[in-house]
Design a protein around this motif. Structure first.
Motif, PDB file in Angstrom:
ATOM      1  N   LEU A 185       0.835  -1.191   0.000  1.00  0.00           N
ATOM      2  CA  LEU A 185       0.000   0.000   0.000  1.00  0.00           C
ATOM      3  C   LEU A 185       0.871   1.243   0.000  1.00  0.00           C
ATOM      4  O   LEU A 185       1.900   1.302   0.677  1.00  0.00           O
ATOM      5  CB  LEU A 185      -0.907   0.024   1.235  1.00  0.00           C
ATOM      6  CG  LEU A 185      -1.932  -1.108   1.372  1.00  0.00           C
ATOM      7  CD1 LEU A 185      -2.726  -0.929   2.659  1.00  0.00           C
ATOM      8  CD2 LEU A 185      -2.877  -1.139   0.173  1.00  0.00           C
ATOM      9  N   PRO A 214      -3.649   5.764   3.275  1.00  0.00           N
ATOM     10  CA  PRO A 214      -3.264   4.554   2.558  1.00  0.00           C
ATOM     11  C   PRO A 214      -4.022   4.455   1.238  1.00  0.00           C
ATOM     12  O   PRO A 214      -5.236   4.704   1.181  1.00  0.00           O
ATOM     13  CB  PRO A 214      -3.672   3.423   3.511  1.00  0.00           C
ATOM     14  CG  PRO A 214      -3.758   4.072   4.857  1.00  0.00           C
ATOM     15  CD  PRO A 214      -4.224   5.466   4.600  1.00  0.00           C
ATOM     16  N   VAL A 215      -3.320   4.094   0.194  1.00  0.00           N
ATOM     17  CA  VAL A 215      -3.935   3.987  -1.125  1.00  0.00           C
ATOM     18  C   VAL A 215      -3.547   2.653  -1.752  1.00  0.00           C
ATOM     19  O   VAL A 215      -2.400   2.199  -1.638  1.00  0.00           O
ATOM     20  CB  VAL A 215      -3.520   5.166  -2.034  1.00  0.00           C
ATOM     21  CG1 VAL A 215      -2.017   5.205  -2.257  1.00  0.00           C
ATOM     22  CG2 VAL A 215      -4.244   5.095  -3.375  1.00  0.00           C
ATOM     23  N   HIS A 216      -4.518   2.013  -2.375  1.00  0.00           N
ATOM     24  CA  HIS A 216      -4.270   0.747  -3.060  1.00  0.00           C
ATOM     25  C   HIS A 216      -3.487   1.015  -4.342  1.00  0.00           C
ATOM     26  O   HIS A 216      -3.755   1.999  -5.050  1.00  0.00           O
ATOM     27  CB  HIS A 216      -5.610   0.079  -3.395  1.00  0.00           C
ATOM     28  CG  HIS A 216      -5.486  -1.349  -3.776  1.00  0.00           C
ATOM     29  ND1 HIS A 216      -5.036  -1.760  -5.022  1.00  0.00           N
ATOM     30  CD2 HIS A 216      -5.744  -2.496  -3.083  1.00  0.00           C
ATOM     31  CE1 HIS A 216      -5.040  -3.074  -5.075  1.00  0.00           C
ATOM     32  NE2 HIS A 216      -5.457  -3.546  -3.915  1.00  0.00           N
ATOM     33  N   GLN A 219      -5.607   1.606  -7.431  1.00  0.00           N
ATOM     34  CA  GLN A 219      -6.252   2.915  -7.414  1.00  0.00           C
ATOM     35  C   GLN A 219      -5.260   4.000  -7.812  1.00  0.00           C
ATOM     36  O   GLN A 219      -5.595   4.918  -8.565  1.00  0.00           O
ATOM     37  CB  GLN A 219      -6.823   3.191  -6.023  1.00  0.00           C
ATOM     38  CG  GLN A 219      -7.635   4.463  -5.908  1.00  0.00           C
ATOM     39  CD  GLN A 219      -9.061   4.297  -6.374  1.00  0.00           C
ATOM     40  OE1 GLN A 219      -9.372   3.310  -7.029  1.00  0.00           O
ATOM     41  NE2 GLN A 219      -9.910   5.256  -6.081  1.00  0.00           N
ATOM     42  N   ARG A 244     -10.327  -4.845  -1.570  1.00  0.00           N
ATOM     43  CA  ARG A 244      -9.890  -3.495  -1.222  1.00  0.00           C
ATOM     44  C   ARG A 244      -9.596  -3.340   0.265  1.00  0.00           C
ATOM     45  O   ARG A 244      -9.066  -2.324   0.690  1.00  0.00           O
ATOM     46  CB  ARG A 244     -10.946  -2.475  -1.635  1.00  0.00           C
ATOM     47  CG  ARG A 244     -12.271  -2.647  -0.887  1.00  0.00           C
ATOM     48  CD  ARG A 244     -13.227  -1.532  -1.239  1.00  0.00           C
ATOM     49  NE  ARG A 244     -14.514  -1.707  -0.601  1.00  0.00           N
ATOM     50  CZ  ARG A 244     -15.345  -0.703  -0.343  1.00  0.00           C
ATOM     51  NH1 ARG A 244     -15.003   0.521  -0.651  1.00  0.00           N
ATOM     52  NH2 ARG A 244     -16.512  -0.932   0.215  1.00  0.00           N
ATOM     53  N   THR A 245      -9.987  -4.317   1.079  1.00  0.00           N
ATOM     54  CA  THR A 245      -9.688  -4.281   2.504  1.00  0.00           C
ATOM     55  C   THR A 245      -8.528  -5.219   2.773  1.00  0.00           C
ATOM     56  O   THR A 245      -8.521  -6.358   2.292  1.00  0.00           O
ATOM     57  CB  THR A 245     -10.907  -4.684   3.341  1.00  0.00           C
ATOM     58  OG1 THR A 245     -11.998  -3.822   3.021  1.00  0.00           O
ATOM     59  CG2 THR A 245     -10.611  -4.578   4.814  1.00  0.00           C
ATOM     60  N   THR A 256      -9.561   0.464   1.726  1.00  0.00           N
ATOM     61  CA  THR A 256      -9.082   1.500   0.823  1.00  0.00           C
ATOM     62  C   THR A 256     -10.132   1.790  -0.237  1.00  0.00           C
ATOM     63  O   THR A 256     -11.011   0.969  -0.506  1.00  0.00           O
ATOM     64  CB  THR A 256      -7.782   1.056   0.130  1.00  0.00           C
ATOM     65  OG1 THR A 256      -8.044  -0.103  -0.682  1.00  0.00           O
ATOM     66  CG2 THR A 256      -6.708   0.720   1.150  1.00  0.00           C
ATOM     67  N   ALA A 313      -9.806   6.269   3.335  1.00  0.00           N
ATOM     68  CA  ALA A 313      -9.458   5.009   3.985  1.00  0.00           C
ATOM     69  C   ALA A 313     -10.170   4.915   5.322  1.00  0.00           C
ATOM     70  O   ALA A 313     -10.451   5.930   5.965  1.00  0.00           O
ATOM     71  CB  ALA A 313      -7.941   4.890   4.182  1.00  0.00           C
TER      72      ALA A 313
END
Length: 500
Positions: A185, A214-216, A219, A244-245, A256, A313
Motif C-alpha cells: 500500500l 493509505p492507497v491501493h 487505485q 480493497r480491505t 481503501t 481510507a
C-alpha cells in the motif's frame, strides 16, 4: 478446453506472458468455471422478476422458461440455494449452451451488453483463480487473512462472482486475495486543513501537518494516476475477501478506496461514510451489549478522506481480537473449507446462533447485512459455534420507531440507513442471512430447510418470525439490477421458503 470468449482468450494470452506455468491449468479449469457461473445465472433466470420472461413451467425433466419473443429456454430443476455447479448446459430454441456469456449473447436481452462482458470476465477470472491454487496446510489458519484467502470462488450466487473488469492478469495475481499476494500500500499525503478525519487517526499515519492516506496500488495507477508520496514508506498488507480491505501486519484492517466494479458495485468510500463512521461505530457497540455476549461488532478506529470518494481510507480493528484462548474467528464464507458444514447438527446449531442474534437485533430495530463477508463466527476448540462478529456497518438499516419502543436513543446516524418500512428491514436481514449466509453454508435447499426447521420453532413468536416461517424468502435480484441501468437501489426476487 480452449477459450471461447474474448475475455477467456485475453486471460490465456496474458497468462502465457506472465505465468506460462498456469496456462494448462487455466484451460483445464474453464469448463468448471463456466458451469459455476452458469449455475448462478440459471438461479437468476428461474427466480428473478425479469421482464422478458413470461412464464416458468416445471416438468419431470426440469424447467422451461417461455420468453417474450416466443423462444423457450430449458434447463434442470432449479435449486436457488445450491452452491455446487449443477447446471452444465441449458437449451435455448434448440441450441445447447455450456457458456453463460454465449447464452446471454444469444438471449440478446435489453441492456445486456455490459453484463454479458462481465459474465465472460467472471468465468475467465474464476478459472484463473482455480488454476492458481496450491493446497493449504491441513491445520486451521493462525492468521485472520489466511481464513479470508481460502475463499476462491467469490460470491456464491452472483454470476459476476469473480468479475474484475479493469484488472489485468498480472494485477489479479498481484492483488486478489485467493492468489495470496502481499500488497504494498502506498501513502498519499494530504494537508491537514484539506483532510476530513473522523475518530482517532494514528500518529504513524501523520507526517507533521499532513494526514497520510493509505492507497491501493491499483487505485493509484488507474484512478489517481499519480505516484505515491515521495519518500514516504507504505505498508505491506494482505488482501481480504473484499480485495480493497487488507490486513496490516499484526494490526488493524484498512479499507481503501478502489474505484472498480467488483461483482455489482463500484467500490469507493463516500465522504458521508467517513463523517458518520465514528458515530455509527459507537452506536453498534451499544447495540451489541444487548445480545448477552453473543455478538461483537468490530470498532471503526478512524477514517479519513481528502474530500473525494477516490481517496479515502477506514481503519477497523481485526475481528481476531474477539477470539479467546483456543478459539478461531472465521468469516462465514470460509466455513465450507473447514468440513464442519457437512454435519447437519452443526448446521442447525449455527442457524440457531445466527437467527437468535439476527432476529433479536431486528426486533430492537437494526437489520444487519449479514452476508458471508460481513459476518464471522467464533468457533471453540471443538469447532462449535459460540459467538458472532460483525463488521462493516455501511449497509445496515435502522428503524427509529423500533429503537424508541425499546428505549434506545439515536442521534446523528446517516439518514440513508434509517427506515421504519417493515418490508425493507426484513429484506435486509432475511436476504443476507437466510438467502445468503445460511443458504450458502448449507449448500442446498433441503439442507437449508432442515437447519431452519431445527431452530426456527424455538425463536420468540413475533410478526418477524412469522414472516420468516410463512412467506417467500427475499433475495437481491442481482442479475436484474445489472440489467436495469439508471436505477439505483436494490431490487428483489422471492425464493421458495424451504420451511414450507
Amino acid at each position: 478446453m480452449y477459450p471461447s470468449s474474448p475475455a477467456e482468450t485475453e486471460v490465456a494470452d496474458e497468462l502465457a506472458a506472465v505465468r506460462p506455468d498456469l496456462v494448462s491449468g487455466y484451460a483445464a479449469a474453464l469448463p468448471g468455471a463456466r458451469a459455476a457461473v452458469l449455475t448462478r445465472l440459471w438461479r437468476a433466470l428461474t427466480h428473478e422478476p425479469l421482464p422478458w420472461v413470461e412464464r416458468r413451467d416445471r416438468d419431470g425433466a426440469g424447467m422451461t422458461l417461455r420468453l417474450r419473443d416466443g423462444r423457450r429456454l430449458h434447463g434442470p430443476t432449479p435449486d436457488p440455494y445450491a452452491t455446487a455447479a449443477y447446471v452444465t448446459t441449458v437449451e435455448l430454441g434448440g441450441t445447447v449452451h455450456d457458456d453463460p456469456a454465449r447464452l446471454l449473447t444469444d438471449l440478446a436481452v435489453p441492456h445486456g451488453g455490459s453484463f454479458t462482458a462481465e459474465v465472460a470476465h467472471s468465468s475467465a477470472s474464476l478459472a484463473l483463480s482455480r488454476a492458481a491454487q496450491v493446497p493449504w496446510p491441513d491445520e486451521w489458519p493462525v492468521t485472520d487473512w489466511e481464513w479470508e484467502q481460502r475463499v476462491v470462488d467469490g460470491h456464491p450466487y452472483h454470476p459476476n462472482c469473480r468479475a474484475r473488469p479493469g484488472f489485468s492478469v498480472a494485477e489479479q495475481l498481484g492483488y486478489a486475495p485467493e492468489h495470496r499476494p502481499v500488497v504494498q500500500l502506498g501513502l498519499v499525503p494530504v494537508p491537514a486543513e484539506a483532510a476530513l478525519v473522523a475518530g482517532d487517526w494514528p500518529d504513524e499515519l501523520r507526517d507533521g501537518a499532513r494526514v497520510l492516506l493509505p492507497v491501493h496500488p491499483w487505485q493509484a495507477a488507474h484512478v489517481l494516476k499519480r505516484p505515491y508520496g515521495g519518500d514516504l514508506h507504505g505498508f505491506a498488507a494482505r488482501p481480504l475477501m473484499s480485495l480493497r480491505t487488507l490486513a496490516l501486519p499484526g494490526g488493524p484492517h484498512v479499507k481503501t478506496a478502489l474505484s472498480a466494479r467488483l461483482t455489482s458495485s463500484v467500490r469507493d468510500i463516500s465522504v458521508g461514510s467517513v463523517t458518520s463512521s465514528a458515530v455509527l461505530s459507537a452506536f453498534a457497540q451499544r447495540l451489541a451489549e444487548r445480545t448477552d455476549g453473543l455478538l461483537h461488532v468490530t470498532r471503526t478506529l478512524g477514517a479519513a478522506t481528502d474530500g473525494t470518494p477516490e481517496l479515502a481510507a477506514v481503519l477497523r480493528e481485526s475481528p481476531r481480537i474477539h477470539a479467546g484462548p483456543g478459539e478461531q474467528v472465521v468469516p462465514v464464507a470460509s466455513l465450507t473449507t473447514t468440513g464442519l458444514t457437512e454435519s447437519a447438527s452443526w448446521l442447525a446449531e449455527f442457524a440457531r446462533l445466527t437467527l437468535t442474534v439476527g432476529m433479536r437485533l431486528l426486533d430492537l430495530g437494526v437489520a444487519l447485512e449479514a452476508h458471508g463477508q460481513n459476518l464471522l463466527v467464533v468457533l471453540d476448540s471443538t469447532g462449535a459455534p459460540r459467538r458472532l462478529v460483525y463488521r462493516d456497518l455501511a449497509d445496515i438499516r435502522v428503524s427509529p420507531e423500533r429503537l424508541a419502543r425499546h428505549g434506545i436513543e439515536i442521534s446523528a446516524l446517516p439518514e440513508r440507513i434509517l427506515t421504519d418500512d417493515v418490508t425493507a428491514l426484513r429484506r435486509k436481514l432475511f436476504g443476507s442471512l437466510v438467502a445468503g449466509t445460511l443458504a450458502a453454508t448449507a449448500g442446498s435447499g433441503p439442507a437449508l430447510g432442515a437447519a431452519l426447521d431445527a431452530c426456527v420453532r424455538e425463536l420468540p413468536r413475533t410478526p418477524d418470525t412469522g414472516a420468516l416461517r410463512e412467506t417467500a424468502v427475499p433475495a437481491k435480484a442481482l442479475t436484474l439490477m445489472r440489467l436495469t441501468p439508471g436505477r439505483t437501489g436494490d431490487q428483489w426476487a422471492e425464493l421458495p421458503n424451504p420451511l414450507l
